[in-house]
Scaffold this active site. Sequence first.
Site, mmCIF file in Angstrom:
data_model
loop_
_atom_site.group_PDB
_atom_site.id
_atom_site.type_symbol
_atom_site.label_atom_id
_atom_site.label_comp_id
_atom_site.label_asym_id
_atom_site.label_seq_id
_atom_site.Cartn_x
_atom_site.Cartn_y
_atom_site.Cartn_z
ATOM 1 N N ASP A 76 49.349 39.129 56.551
ATOM 2 C CA ASP A 76 48.851 37.883 55.949
ATOM 3 C C ASP A 76 47.551 38.155 55.186
ATOM 4 O OD1 ASP A 76 47.975 35.357 55.344
ATOM 5 O OD2 ASP A 76 48.035 34.573 57.390
ATOM 6 N N LYS A 110 35.893 28.088 53.790
ATOM 7 C CA LYS A 110 36.387 28.683 55.040
ATOM 8 C C LYS A 110 35.639 29.980 55.376
ATOM 9 C CE LYS A 110 40.934 29.910 56.906
ATOM 10 N NZ LYS A 110 42.361 29.902 56.547
ATOM 11 N N ASP A 122 47.718 23.951 57.186
ATOM 12 C CA ASP A 122 47.233 25.287 56.850
ATOM 13 C C ASP A 122 46.025 25.077 55.943
ATOM 14 O OD1 ASP A 122 46.709 27.823 55.969
ATOM 15 O OD2 ASP A 122 48.542 28.034 54.773
ATOM 16 N N GLU A 151 47.362 31.821 62.200
ATOM 17 C CA GLU A 151 48.202 31.715 60.996
ATOM 18 C C GLU A 151 49.408 32.655 61.021
ATOM 19 O OE1 GLU A 151 45.310 32.219 57.887
ATOM 20 O OE2 GLU A 151 44.414 30.266 58.299
#
Length: 514
Positions: free
Chosen positions: A193, A70, A8, A171
């Site tokens: 999320d 990211k 992750d 994810e």
Amino acid sequence: MAKILGIDLGTTNSCIAVIEGEEPTVIVNTEGLRTTPSMVAFTTKGERHVGIHAKRQAAVNPERTIYGIKRLIGRRASDESIKELEATLPYRIAPSPTGDAWVKIDSETYSPQEISAIIIRKLRESAESYCSEEIKQCVVAVPAYFNDAQRQATRDACKLAGLNVLRIMNEPTLAALAFGVKKNATGYIGVFDLGGGTFDISILQCSEGTFKVLATAGNNHLGGNDFDTLIYAYLADKFKEETGVDISGDKMAVQRVREAAEQIKCELSSLSETQVNLPFLAIGPSGPLHLSITVTRTELESLVEPLIEQLDAPCLDALDKAGLSADDLEEVLLVGGMTRMPAVRARVERIFGNKASHSVNPDEAVALGAAIQSGILGGDIQEVILLDVTPLNLGLEISGDRVSTIIERNTSIPTRASKVFTTTENNQSFVRITIVQGDSPKASECAKLGTFVLTDIPPMPAGKPRIEVQFSINADGVVNVQGIEKQTGAVKEIVIQDSVGLSSQELATARERI
Ligand code: AMP
């Protein structure tokens, strides 16, 4: 069976897990931590720090400490949101030779793939030391809302770190897997999320080991960093009001206040008020100036309300696309560090009713799901089937800044579709098409995946050639395009121009430096 690493790669923190027996297990890194800050720092002495060591020195070396990489991966430097983001970062963004968003430290530029690879390599080394074996393969998680360019760039980052990517997975789907396999879940579940940089919501149907994503929606530009930015601005304004000093030009002071902003955000998840004390933040005409202020949870909540409000639309959209109402869901899993904030939890309750589930660890569920997927691929885990969807419309740019959609979002993957093109002039030897991915009807508001040129079309009158272009999206969510001239049956070469990503030369340079 060689170990496959579940990764992750978070905006703020990263977590890794492997299958041990049939159990997914989080790997403690070489510093003894279950998560690793996704940070890389370069020092003036030529040293490089990764993870917690990079985080610890960030306040004294802000311009050379990279966090939130990211948010740049697979993106164009010219994107409006990248320009807005740059204004909040202590380090500089510079366009690559082809216009991708890279970072610049002193006179060196680095692609987000290279920075991510430095983080992944550290994760891989921790895993190798934990497992006492070399690890060469991984399953990597990405936000469900990542487009093709962001997925491919993430894969390149893993490759640079010496890992072959067996699967790229969404994810929230992995979090659902971690939850569902353990609980033997049945019925409809939601996965909410909210991490450091992105927000995803997925709705799944679970039954007897089958996990089918029905719909996914989200916002690639909404996460904990945006909350920190608002709190930072509040603190900096208060300081200016009290002292008359604007700290915005002092990168070290900015970094200290940003760190304090994140800290109070986290503290106010369990306290009703907290104190910020930053001594010697600036120097005024009469000496050193300190920031000392009490912030209450109520103040924080009214400050971040505009961001909380943005959570509603994707949730309602995902329910709508799944053809369900909130009442149909058994549970809504809370994933991502930001779901610890009471105001976020309250919003989830408001949108979905009393369904929020705290039964997964928000920091670890995605990595555990990636380990389970590794177990499925490696044969350690059987009788689990996972069916995902593509998050964004895939289409062609057409005149008037419009998009002709070829594959609709929320279509199950893998999938394929084709479209026939022709020429508009006699003896035209090529056709140029631009592929876009996004959820806006305006082409300029979607990500441009590349311009494809179908070449070597045999000489024919206008409108005669029939060039069938096949678009496919594989189980990783990665797009493939192939053209066939129907008259001759020849597969046309498709030259990709203007695509986001690293050239083979750039990959080689990055590989040497890592
Ligand atoms: P993730 O990307 O899932 O690691 O989430 C990281 C984000 O969660 C960062 O913005 C953190 O500041 C935030 N976060 C972590 N713990 C808490 C907490 N207790 N309260 C509020 N936000 C938190």
